[in-house]
Design a protein around this motif. Structure first.
Motif, PDB file in Angstrom:
ATOM      1  N   UNK A  88      -8.194  -6.465  -2.928  1.00 48.37           N
ATOM      2  CA  UNK A  88      -7.052  -5.558  -3.150  1.00 48.37           C
ATOM      3  C   UNK A  88      -7.371  -4.151  -2.645  1.00 48.37           C
ATOM      4  N   UNK A  89      -8.589  -3.692  -2.872  1.00 49.80           N
ATOM      5  CA  UNK A  89      -8.998  -2.378  -2.373  1.00 49.80           C
ATOM      6  C   UNK A  89      -8.928  -2.341  -0.849  1.00 49.80           C
ATOM      7  N   UNK A  90      -9.455  -3.379  -0.200  1.00 45.18           N
ATOM      8  CA  UNK A  90      -9.428  -3.436   1.264  1.00 45.18           C
ATOM      9  C   UNK A  90      -7.987  -3.469   1.783  1.00 45.18           C
ATOM     10  N   UNK A  91      -7.144  -4.283   1.135  1.00 46.40           N
ATOM     11  CA  UNK A  91      -5.756  -4.370   1.574  1.00 46.40           C
ATOM     12  C   UNK A  91      -5.041  -3.037   1.467  1.00 46.40           C
ATOM     13  N   UNK A  92      -5.320  -2.296   0.391  1.00 49.25           N
ATOM     14  CA  UNK A  92      -4.700  -0.979   0.231  1.00 49.25           C
ATOM     15  C   UNK A  92      -5.155  -0.021   1.323  1.00 49.25           C
ATOM     16  N   UNK A  93      -6.427  -0.032   1.630  1.00 48.40           N
ATOM     17  CA  UNK A  93      -6.949   0.851   2.683  1.00 48.40           C
ATOM     18  C   UNK A  93      -6.337   0.488   4.046  1.00 48.40           C
ATOM     19  N   UNK A  94      -6.264  -0.807   4.328  1.00 51.19           N
ATOM     20  CA  UNK A  94      -5.716  -1.238   5.617  1.00 51.19           C
ATOM     21  C   UNK A  94      -4.245  -0.861   5.721  1.00 51.19           C
ATOM     22  N   UNK A  95      -3.485  -1.128   4.647  1.00 54.60           N
ATOM     23  CA  UNK A  95      -2.068  -0.824   4.683  1.00 54.60           C
ATOM     24  C   UNK A  95      -1.774   0.659   4.804  1.00 54.60           C
ATOM     25  N   UNK A  96      -2.517   1.501   4.061  1.00 49.63           N
ATOM     26  CA  UNK A  96      -2.322   2.951   4.153  1.00 49.63           C
ATOM     27  C   UNK A  96      -2.661   3.458   5.543  1.00 49.63           C
ATOM     28  N   UNK A  97      -3.674   2.879   6.137  1.00 47.73           N
ATOM     29  CA  UNK A  97      -4.095   3.305   7.467  1.00 47.73           C
ATOM     30  C   UNK A  97      -3.034   2.974   8.513  1.00 47.73           C
ATOM     31  N   UNK A  98      -2.535   1.753   8.500  1.00 53.79           N
ATOM     32  CA  UNK A  98      -1.602   1.369   9.561  1.00 53.79           C
ATOM     33  C   UNK A  98      -0.254   2.066   9.409  1.00 53.79           C
ATOM     34  N   UNK A  99       0.086   2.517   8.206  1.00 57.53           N
ATOM     35  CA  UNK A  99       1.344   3.246   8.056  1.00 57.53           C
ATOM     36  C   UNK A  99       1.276   4.630   8.690  1.00 57.53           C
ATOM     37  N   UNK A 100       0.074   5.189   8.816  1.00 56.86           N
ATOM     38  CA  UNK A 100      -0.094   6.513   9.403  1.00 56.86           C
ATOM     39  C   UNK A 100      -0.547   6.461  10.856  1.00 56.86           C
ATOM     40  N   UNK A 101      -1.280   5.412  11.222  1.00 56.01           N
ATOM     41  CA  UNK A 101      -1.853   5.341  12.571  1.00 56.01           C
ATOM     42  C   UNK A 101      -1.371   4.061  13.253  1.00 56.01           C
ATOM     43  N   UNK A 102      -0.112   4.071  13.597  1.00 52.66           N
ATOM     44  CA  UNK A 102       0.473   2.886  14.222  1.00 52.66           C
ATOM     45  C   UNK A 102      -0.193   2.513  15.525  1.00 52.66           C
ATOM     46  N   UNK A 152       0.831  -1.209   0.000  1.00 51.18           N
ATOM     47  CA  UNK A 152       0.000   0.000   0.000  1.00 51.18           C
ATOM     48  C   UNK A 152       0.861   1.251   0.000  1.00 51.18           C
ATOM     49  N   UNK A 153       0.515   2.245  -0.822  1.00 49.18           N
ATOM     50  CA  UNK A 153       1.308   3.478  -0.849  1.00 49.18           C
ATOM     51  C   UNK A 153       1.121   4.271   0.437  1.00 49.18           C
ATOM     52  N   UNK A 154       2.152   4.990   0.808  1.00 50.05           N
ATOM     53  CA  UNK A 154       2.053   5.861   1.973  1.00 50.05           C
ATOM     54  C   UNK A 154       1.376   7.155   1.529  1.00 50.05           C
ATOM     55  N   UNK A 155       0.301   7.501   2.196  1.00 55.67           N
ATOM     56  CA  UNK A 155      -0.452   8.707   1.870  1.00 55.67           C
ATOM     57  C   UNK A 155      -0.510   9.589   3.102  1.00 55.67           C
ATOM     58  N   UNK A 156      -1.076  10.776   2.939  1.00 53.71           N
ATOM     59  CA  UNK A 156      -1.196  11.680   4.081  1.00 53.71           C
ATOM     60  C   UNK A 156      -2.131  11.091   5.117  1.00 53.71           C
ATOM     61  N   UNK A 157      -2.013  11.576   6.347  1.00 53.88           N
ATOM     62  CA  UNK A 157      -2.891  11.085   7.410  1.00 53.88           C
ATOM     63  C   UNK A 157      -4.347  11.372   7.081  1.00 53.88           C
ATOM     64  N   UNK A 158      -4.593  12.539   6.498  1.00 58.03           N
ATOM     65  CA  UNK A 158      -5.974  12.881   6.140  1.00 58.03           C
ATOM     66  C   UNK A 158      -6.525  11.916   5.107  1.00 58.03           C
ATOM     67  N   UNK A 159      -5.704  11.595   4.100  1.00 58.22           N
ATOM     68  CA  UNK A 159      -6.140  10.663   3.063  1.00 58.22           C
ATOM     69  C   UNK A 159      -6.319   9.258   3.629  1.00 58.22           C
ATOM     70  N   UNK A 160      -5.412   8.828   4.490  1.00 56.63           N
ATOM     71  CA  UNK A 160      -5.506   7.490   5.080  1.00 56.63           C
ATOM     72  C   UNK A 160      -6.772   7.347   5.908  1.00 56.63           C
ATOM     73  N   UNK A 161      -7.096   8.383   6.686  1.00 59.83           N
ATOM     74  CA  UNK A 161      -8.315   8.320   7.491  1.00 59.83           C
ATOM     75  C   UNK A 161      -9.548   8.331   6.606  1.00 59.83           C
TER      76      UNK A 161
END
Length: 629
Positions: free
Chosen positions: A202-216, A171-180
């Motif tokens: 794949x959509x769910x995995x991307x959302x989960x991965x982007x989220x956990x990279x910003x909100x550990x 999952x790409x690293x995105x801004x915290x606002x975008x991840x939320x």
């Protein structure tokens, strides 16, 4: 705390389209009791009060799929077929397959998705699945069909999980606002599910991965989401999940007002039932997202609308079914707790925060405010119009309060009109006590069980100051159903007051709630039929109004529901001394209610006087010619 036990007759919104809603049951292992589409120990033929209803708290959801062993599934099916008010036929397989596929798949990933092989496996084995669950509980026959479907499910979900985990890791690293924003968006489809499972994974995995990279700090929610959205479980577990889905589809297939739910989703049986006492809730509406539950309406303080709820009482909300999430939202004490912790992530914030939500009851319990009452100009005075939207247990008490208040008003109301339009029913006890306000102590309904035993329901006799002795009528339409039909039907059968409007829904059957014999879940079953006090059938027939009005046609009726039980004509149980009542006074053309055309039309019809016939007309109808002048 919900009362378990007691009769229930509500149909609820969903019932208008195919199923009924009931409500109430005893704790595990106790004898079955009826509820508000189900029964407490029913009233005895001599009108004695039923035994006190038991209570039990809701179980906190597990987050896992519902599962039943082969023996448990057979025990429940045998119990269902034994208890139903009429013999049940084996359900057709095609609609059963569709229902099983939906129940097995709470996310649209496994069996509901168009690329899933599970639906095909269910279709191939459908007849065997039904035969296996209908077998004797003590049979040595193995539930091989569920195991074969389980093998397909296990292999398929492994493929789905691989897609999800690959997307999560990359999952790409995105801004915290975008991840939320990605984490808080609604992503699950209602029927029909058109999105391929692997695309969705794949959509769910991307959302989960982007989220956990910003909100550990919320990584546990990401782990729960992945584990529940694509679970890793044994072949036995998948086989048992298939059997649970078969049961959830089977019960409403043999009983259109019936349902089975596991104990950690049991609130789904009561959610549309006005006869159930309701606890405070964390929200009025929510949407499920990839990482939890977002509150959209009626957030309970200190929650706010827009909060992404990550955990409740330590249970992650990510990957829960709708039924489990709604059960978790009910603030019912478990083990004596007085507060519950809720972890939320709010827009614009970088860290989750923990809120403490009190569990105390709302000040006003459901029904405490009573039905809405207004005075409408009529003739030389006015009439009381009481709008009754449903039939909770407290309806009789509410109407008694209305009558007591009317008795203190000057000038007195010339009549009382019960507006039952759109009332889908509710509690048998509530209906009986409401009828007692107008027919105190009268025998009202015979109820017949499958074995032919007939129980007689009596209306209670309230204190004299709480009895309405004046003219009364009931306004009904095609959505007036069940317990509401009981109220209107009793007034009509006893000639206590006219029923005005359109033919009613026609639900003359009663549901009960039981803990299932396996202890794994809760059942709502149709166990009794009832007729009107004069013996006229109601089930599948409905009430024919005394005075008809042109009202919009109902989209559905009881008789059109697939599998609905046929009508039953019972004995005439009316007490002769209770038959009859005062007639409505004339209004002489002075009627209010201009803001509600059907209501005004009803009042116009109620107080209309037939034209006086001339002497000549009366003579001709008597077979004589008028005398010449």
């Amino acid at each position: 705390m919900r009362k378990r036990g007691g009769f229930a007759l509500a149909i609820g919104a969903a019932a208008l389209l195919a199923a009924g809603a009931s409500s109430q049951l005893p704790p595990p292992g106790s004898p079955p009791r009826a509820a508000a589409p189900a029964p407490p120990p029913p009233a005895t033929p001599d009108g004695a009060e039923p035994a006190a209803c038991a209570s039990r708290g809701l179980q906190m959801p597990s987050g896992e799929l519902a599962r039943l062993s082969c023996k448990q599934a057979r025990q429940i099916v045998a119990h269902v077929r034994e208890r139903l008010a009429a013999p049940a036929a084996t359900p057709p397989t095609d609609p059963l397959v569709e229902s099983v596929a939906d129940w097995l798949d709470p996310h649209g990933l496994w069996s509901a998705a168009p690329d899933s092989p599970i639906r095909g496996a269910l279709a191939r084995h459908a007849e065997r699945l039904v035969r296996e669950v209908e077998a004797d509980p003590n049979s040595d026959l193995d539930c091989a069909a569920s195991r074969e479907v389980g093998q397909v499910a296990r292999a398929w979900v492994r493929e789905v999980r691989d897609e999800l985990e690959r997307a999560r890791r990359s999952a790409p690293r995105v801004s915290a606002e975008r991840a939320l924003n990605l984490a808080a968006q609604s992503v699950f489809q209602d029927d029909p599910v058109t999105r391929p499972a692997k695309v969705f994974a794949r959509d769910l995995g991307t959302r989960i991965g982007s989220f956990e990279s910003q909100f550990g700090d919320a990584r546990a929610s990401a782990d729960s989401a992945a584990a529940r959205l694509a679970p890793e479980q044994s072949l036995d577990a998948w086989s048992h999940a298939v059997l649970a889905a078969v049961l959830r589809a089977y019960v409403p297939a043999v009983d259109p007002h019936g349902q089975w739910a596991p104990v950690d989703e049991e609130w789904s049986l009561y959610s549309a039932d006005p006869a159930v006492d309701s606890e405070p809730r964390l929200w009025g509406r929510m949407v499920r997202t990839a990482l939890g539950v977002r509150v959209t309406e009626d957030a309970r303080p200190p929650l706010l609308e827009g909060d992404l709820v990550l955990t409740i009482g330590g249970i992650a909300t990510a990957g829960l079914s709708v039924e489990q999430a709604e059960q978790l939202a009910h603030l019912e004490s478990v083990g004596g707790e007085t507060r519950r912790s809720v972890v939320v992530l709010r827009p614009g914030e970088r860290r989750p925060q923990t809120l403490d939500v009190p569990l105390e009851q709302d000040d006003a319990a459901p029904g405490a405010s009573g039905p809405a009452t207004r005075r409408v100009p009529y003739g030389g005075g006015d009439v009381a119009v009481v709008t009754v939207p449903d039939v909770p247990d407290e309806l009789g008490e509410d109407l008694e309060r209305v009558v007591a208040e009317l008795a203190e008003e000057t000038p007195p109301a010339l009549g009382l009109l019960l507006d039952l339009r759109g009332n889908g029913g509710g509690s048998l006890d509530g209906a009986a006590r409401a009828i007692g306000v107008f027919l105190p102590g009268a025998p009202i309904f015979p109820l017949k069980r499958r074995d032919g035993v007939i129980e007689l329901q009596h209306a209670p006799a309230p204190a004299e100051g709480h009895v309405w002795r004046g003219p009364v009528a009931a306004l009904v339409d095609g959505y007036t159903a069940s317990a509401a039909e009981m109220i209107a039907g009793a007034l009509q059968a006893y000639r206590r007051g006219p029923v005005i409007g359109a033919r009613t829904f026609g639900k003359g059957c009663v549901q009960e709630y039981f803990d299932d014999p396996s202890g794994a879940g809760v059942l709502r079953l149709t166990t009794m039929l009832f007729s009107l006090p004069d013996g006229a059938a109601l089930q599948g027939v409905g009430l024919t109004p005394t005075l008809a009005l042109e009202l919009p046609r109902a989209r559905e009726r009881e008789r059109a529901i697939v599998g609905s039980i046929g009508p039953w004509q019972g004995p005439d149980v009316r007490a002769p001394q209770a038959i009859g009542g005062p007639t409505w006074p004339g209004h002489h053309g002075a009627v209010g209610g201009f803001d509600d055309a059907p209501l005004r039309a009803a009042l116009v019809r109620l107080g209309a006087r037939p034209p006086r016939r001339s002497v000549a007309t009366r003579a001709l109808r008597g077979g004589r010619r008028p005398a010449a002048d």
